[in-house]
Design a protein around this motif. Structure first.
Motif, PDB file in Angstrom:
ATOM      1  N   GLY A   1       0.799  -1.210   0.000  1.00  0.00           N
ATOM      2  CA  GLY A   1       0.000   0.000   0.000  1.00  0.00           C
ATOM      3  C   GLY A   1       0.836   1.266   0.000  1.00  0.00           C
ATOM      4  O   GLY A   1       0.364   2.337  -0.396  1.00  0.00           O
ATOM      5  N   GLU A   2       2.081   1.137   0.450  1.00  0.00           N
ATOM      6  CA  GLU A   2       2.999   2.275   0.452  1.00  0.00           C
ATOM      7  C   GLU A   2       3.849   2.326  -0.816  1.00  0.00           C
ATOM      8  O   GLU A   2       4.765   3.135  -0.923  1.00  0.00           O
ATOM      9  N   GLY A   3       3.543   1.439  -1.752  1.00  0.00           N
ATOM     10  CA  GLY A   3       4.232   1.488  -3.034  1.00  0.00           C
ATOM     11  C   GLY A   3       5.404   0.548  -3.186  1.00  0.00           C
ATOM     12  O   GLY A   3       6.068   0.549  -4.232  1.00  0.00           O
ATOM     13  N   ALA A   4       5.696  -0.259  -2.169  1.00  0.00           N
ATOM     14  CA  ALA A   4       6.790  -1.220  -2.294  1.00  0.00           C
ATOM     15  C   ALA A   4       6.358  -2.376  -3.190  1.00  0.00           C
ATOM     16  O   ALA A   4       5.179  -2.747  -3.234  1.00  0.00           O
ATOM     17  N   GLY A   5       7.327  -2.930  -3.921  1.00  0.00           N
ATOM     18  CA  GLY A   5       7.077  -4.155  -4.658  1.00  0.00           C
ATOM     19  C   GLY A   5       7.337  -5.315  -3.713  1.00  0.00           C
ATOM     20  O   GLY A   5       8.463  -5.495  -3.247  1.00  0.00           O
ATOM     21  N   VAL A   6       6.314  -6.076  -3.396  1.00  0.00           N
ATOM     22  CA  VAL A   6       6.413  -7.083  -2.338  1.00  0.00           C
ATOM     23  C   VAL A   6       6.619  -8.475  -2.913  1.00  0.00           C
ATOM     24  O   VAL A   6       5.883  -8.914  -3.803  1.00  0.00           O
ATOM     25  N   VAL A   7       7.616  -9.157  -2.399  1.00  0.00           N
ATOM     26  CA  VAL A   7       7.843 -10.561  -2.718  1.00  0.00           C
ATOM     27  C   VAL A   7       7.297 -11.369  -1.545  1.00  0.00           C
ATOM     28  O   VAL A   7       7.745 -11.210  -0.402  1.00  0.00           O
ATOM     29  N   VAL A   8       6.322 -12.199  -1.836  1.00  0.00           N
ATOM     30  CA  VAL A   8       5.608 -12.962  -0.814  1.00  0.00           C
ATOM     31  C   VAL A   8       6.195 -14.364  -0.717  1.00  0.00           C
ATOM     32  O   VAL A   8       6.244 -15.091  -1.709  1.00  0.00           O
ATOM     33  N   ALA A   9       6.645 -14.734   0.473  1.00  0.00           N
ATOM     34  CA  ALA A   9       7.219 -16.060   0.689  1.00  0.00           C
ATOM     35  C   ALA A   9       6.433 -16.793   1.770  1.00  0.00           C
ATOM     36  O   ALA A   9       6.104 -16.206   2.808  1.00  0.00           O
ATOM     37  N   ASP A  10       6.149 -18.053   1.519  1.00  0.00           N
ATOM     38  CA  ASP A  10       5.434 -18.859   2.513  1.00  0.00           C
ATOM     39  C   ASP A  10       5.600 -20.322   2.143  1.00  0.00           C
ATOM     40  O   ASP A  10       5.789 -20.667   0.966  1.00  0.00           O
TER      41      ASP A  10
ATOM     42  N   THR B   1      -2.415 -13.909  -0.726  1.00  0.00           N
ATOM     43  CA  THR B   1      -1.900 -12.604  -0.322  1.00  0.00           C
ATOM     44  C   THR B   1      -1.585 -11.752  -1.540  1.00  0.00           C
ATOM     45  O   THR B   1      -1.893 -10.552  -1.584  1.00  0.00           O
ATOM     46  N   VAL B   2      -0.969 -12.349  -2.549  1.00  0.00           N
ATOM     47  CA  VAL B   2      -0.677 -11.624  -3.786  1.00  0.00           C
ATOM     48  C   VAL B   2      -1.964 -11.123  -4.423  1.00  0.00           C
ATOM     49  O   VAL B   2      -2.055  -9.958  -4.856  1.00  0.00           O
ATOM     50  N   ALA B   3      -2.977 -11.969  -4.475  1.00  0.00           N
ATOM     51  CA  ALA B   3      -4.254 -11.580  -5.081  1.00  0.00           C
ATOM     52  C   ALA B   3      -4.881 -10.406  -4.332  1.00  0.00           C
ATOM     53  O   ALA B   3      -5.430  -9.483  -4.955  1.00  0.00           O
ATOM     54  N   ALA B   4      -4.803 -10.439  -2.999  1.00  0.00           N
ATOM     55  CA  ALA B   4      -5.373  -9.351  -2.199  1.00  0.00           C
ATOM     56  C   ALA B   4      -4.632  -8.040  -2.465  1.00  0.00           C
ATOM     57  O   ALA B   4      -5.253  -6.959  -2.525  1.00  0.00           O
ATOM     58  N   ILE B   5      -3.322  -8.119  -2.628  1.00  0.00           N
ATOM     59  CA  ILE B   5      -2.535  -6.915  -2.909  1.00  0.00           C
ATOM     60  C   ILE B   5      -2.855  -6.371  -4.295  1.00  0.00           C
ATOM     61  O   ILE B   5      -3.073  -5.164  -4.487  1.00  0.00           O
ATOM     62  N   GLU B   6      -2.898  -7.256  -5.276  1.00  0.00           N
ATOM     63  CA  GLU B   6      -3.172  -6.830  -6.649  1.00  0.00           C
ATOM     64  C   GLU B   6      -4.577  -6.270  -6.790  1.00  0.00           C
ATOM     65  O   GLU B   6      -4.817  -5.370  -7.607  1.00  0.00           O
ATOM     66  N   ALA B   7      -5.518  -6.764  -5.993  1.00  0.00           N
ATOM     67  CA  ALA B   7      -6.904  -6.283  -6.060  1.00  0.00           C
ATOM     68  C   ALA B   7      -7.011  -4.821  -5.649  1.00  0.00           C
ATOM     69  O   ALA B   7      -7.972  -4.137  -6.020  1.00  0.00           O
ATOM     70  N   THR B   8      -6.046  -4.340  -4.877  1.00  0.00           N
ATOM     71  CA  THR B   8      -6.061  -2.934  -4.449  1.00  0.00           C
ATOM     72  C   THR B   8      -5.027  -2.099  -5.208  1.00  0.00           C
ATOM     73  O   THR B   8      -4.697  -0.991  -4.789  1.00  0.00           O
ATOM     74  N   GLY B   9      -4.516  -2.659  -6.299  1.00  0.00           N
ATOM     75  CA  GLY B   9      -3.601  -1.899  -7.139  1.00  0.00           C
ATOM     76  C   GLY B   9      -2.143  -1.992  -6.762  1.00  0.00           C
ATOM     77  O   GLY B   9      -1.303  -1.288  -7.337  1.00  0.00           O
ATOM     78  N   GLY B  10      -1.798  -2.861  -5.820  1.00  0.00           N
ATOM     79  CA  GLY B  10      -0.410  -3.004  -5.392  1.00  0.00           C
ATOM     80  C   GLY B  10       0.358  -3.972  -6.270  1.00  0.00           C
ATOM     81  O   GLY B  10      -0.208  -4.656  -7.125  1.00  0.00           O
ATOM     82  N   SER B  11       1.654  -4.032  -6.031  1.00  0.00           N
ATOM     83  CA  SER B  11       2.536  -4.901  -6.802  1.00  0.00           C
ATOM     84  C   SER B  11       3.091  -6.001  -5.904  1.00  0.00           C
ATOM     85  O   SER B  11       3.688  -5.717  -4.861  1.00  0.00           O
ATOM     86  N   ALA B  12       2.892  -7.252  -6.309  1.00  0.00           N
ATOM     87  CA  ALA B  12       3.377  -8.372  -5.498  1.00  0.00           C
ATOM     88  C   ALA B  12       3.594  -9.590  -6.367  1.00  0.00           C
ATOM     89  O   ALA B  12       2.977  -9.743  -7.424  1.00  0.00           O
ATOM     90  N   ARG B  13       4.476 -10.445  -5.907  1.00  0.00           N
ATOM     91  CA  ARG B  13       4.739 -11.728  -6.558  1.00  0.00           C
ATOM     92  C   ARG B  13       5.046 -12.758  -5.484  1.00  0.00           C
ATOM     93  O   ARG B  13       5.748 -12.456  -4.526  1.00  0.00           O
ATOM     94  N   ALA B  14       4.527 -13.949  -5.660  1.00  0.00           N
ATOM     95  CA  ALA B  14       4.829 -15.038  -4.731  1.00  0.00           C
ATOM     96  C   ALA B  14       5.985 -15.853  -5.274  1.00  0.00           C
ATOM     97  O   ALA B  14       6.026 -16.171  -6.466  1.00  0.00           O
ATOM     98  N   VAL B  15       6.932 -16.182  -4.413  1.00  0.00           N
ATOM     99  CA  VAL B  15       7.997 -17.090  -4.815  1.00  0.00           C
ATOM    100  C   VAL B  15       7.499 -18.517  -4.640  1.00  0.00           C
ATOM    101  O   VAL B  15       6.472 -18.770  -4.008  1.00  0.00           O
ATOM    102  N   GLU B  16       8.233 -19.444  -5.193  1.00  0.00           N
ATOM    103  CA  GLU B  16       7.893 -20.851  -5.044  1.00  0.00           C
ATOM    104  C   GLU B  16       7.827 -21.207  -3.561  1.00  0.00           C
ATOM    105  O   GLU B  16       8.555 -20.637  -2.745  1.00  0.00           O
TER     106      GLU B  16
END
Length: 262
Positions: A29-38, A47-62
């Motif tokens: 939400g603050e504009g960071a590109g987030v790499v999601v690990a779990d 989590t990536v879908a929730a971020i993208e739904a609000t216009g944010g940038s995220a990617r999940a790693v394997e």
């Protein structure tokens, strides 16, 4: 307030869970590109879908099992190749099952030490050189209120997470001159699936209704409620910000006044 992290790359560990997911959403939400690990690929994807739904940038790693230290190099190298260097690292690991601290087999200690402590050290050590080279970095490590006031029947968590306090404080002194900060954030009773699980486990152990256990917990919190995950995420986002450049080596409680010690 502009937190000054627009365009920064943030790696959030355990970001498929309640606290980790909230942290990831706030950073995005603050504009960071987030790499999601779990370890749970589906949870990371949510989590990536929730971020993208609000216009944010995220990617999940394997799917990433933090207990497998052999994965650290490949996972971080992939991030560096695709997103660039990690500017913000949020160390957030899952907790061990409830247990007394005495009588635990050595292999149980080794297993959870690897996933909760050694993983944090190894991943941090891997991203630190890049932060130092760029002259900017934020390391935020999430622990537990048990490191200040040990929680009954969470012996493994109390002991292992406490070691991260000494590590983080020492690290802060080593890297501050390079523009890198290292801080600990610890949650009190935040309304997540983990807290619900612990309340239910206590109710079973003591043969009491869950509602009674929850009411007892609420009565011990001056704020009179469990915290919201977003409140925890907002605190982490601030510590990861440009505005928090002079805060390092600190332990920040997000607990509604729950921890009674100074």
């Amino acid at each position: 307030m502009d937190l000054g992290i627009n365009g920064k790359v943030a790696l959030v560990l355990g970001a498929g869970g309640g606290l980790g997911g909230a942290i990831a959403r706030e950073l995005a939400g603050e504009g960071a590109g987030v790499v999601v690990a779990d370890i749970d690929g589906d949870a990371a994807g949510a989590t990536v879908a929730a971020i993208e739904a609000t216009g944010g940038s995220a990617r999940a790693v394997e799917a990433w099992d933090l207990g497998d230290l052999s994965l650290v190099e490949s996972r971080i190298s992939d991030i560096e190749q695709r997103e660039g260097g990690v500017d913000i690292l949020v160390n957030n690991t899952g907790g061990p099952p409830p247990s007394p601290v005495s009588g635990q087999p050595a292999e149980v200690w080794q297993q959870h030490f690897g996933s909760m402590v050694l993983s944090v050290v190894a991943i941090t050590d891997r991203v630190l050189p890049g932060m130092i080279d760029r002259g900017w970095g934020r390391i935020v490590t999430s622990t537990s209120s048990g490191v200040i006031s040990p929680i009954p029947n969470l012996g493994l968590s109390n002991a292992l997470r406490t070691s991260l306090l000494g590590w983080s404080k020492t690290l802060a002194g080593e890297v501050a001159r390079y523009g890198v900060t290292s801080n600990i954030v610890l949650p009190g009773r935040i309304s997540t699936g983990r807290i619900q699980f612990l309340d239910e486990a206590k109710a079973r152990r003591e043969d009491r209704p869950v509602a009674e256990v929850t009411a007892e917990s609420l009565a011990a919190i001056p704020a009179g409620r469990y915290g919201e995950p977003r409140e925890y995420g907002q605190t982490v986002a601030f510590l990861a910000s440009a505005a928090a450049g002079y805060i390092t080596g600190s332990v920040v409680r997000v607990d509604g006044g729950y921890i009674s010690s100074i």
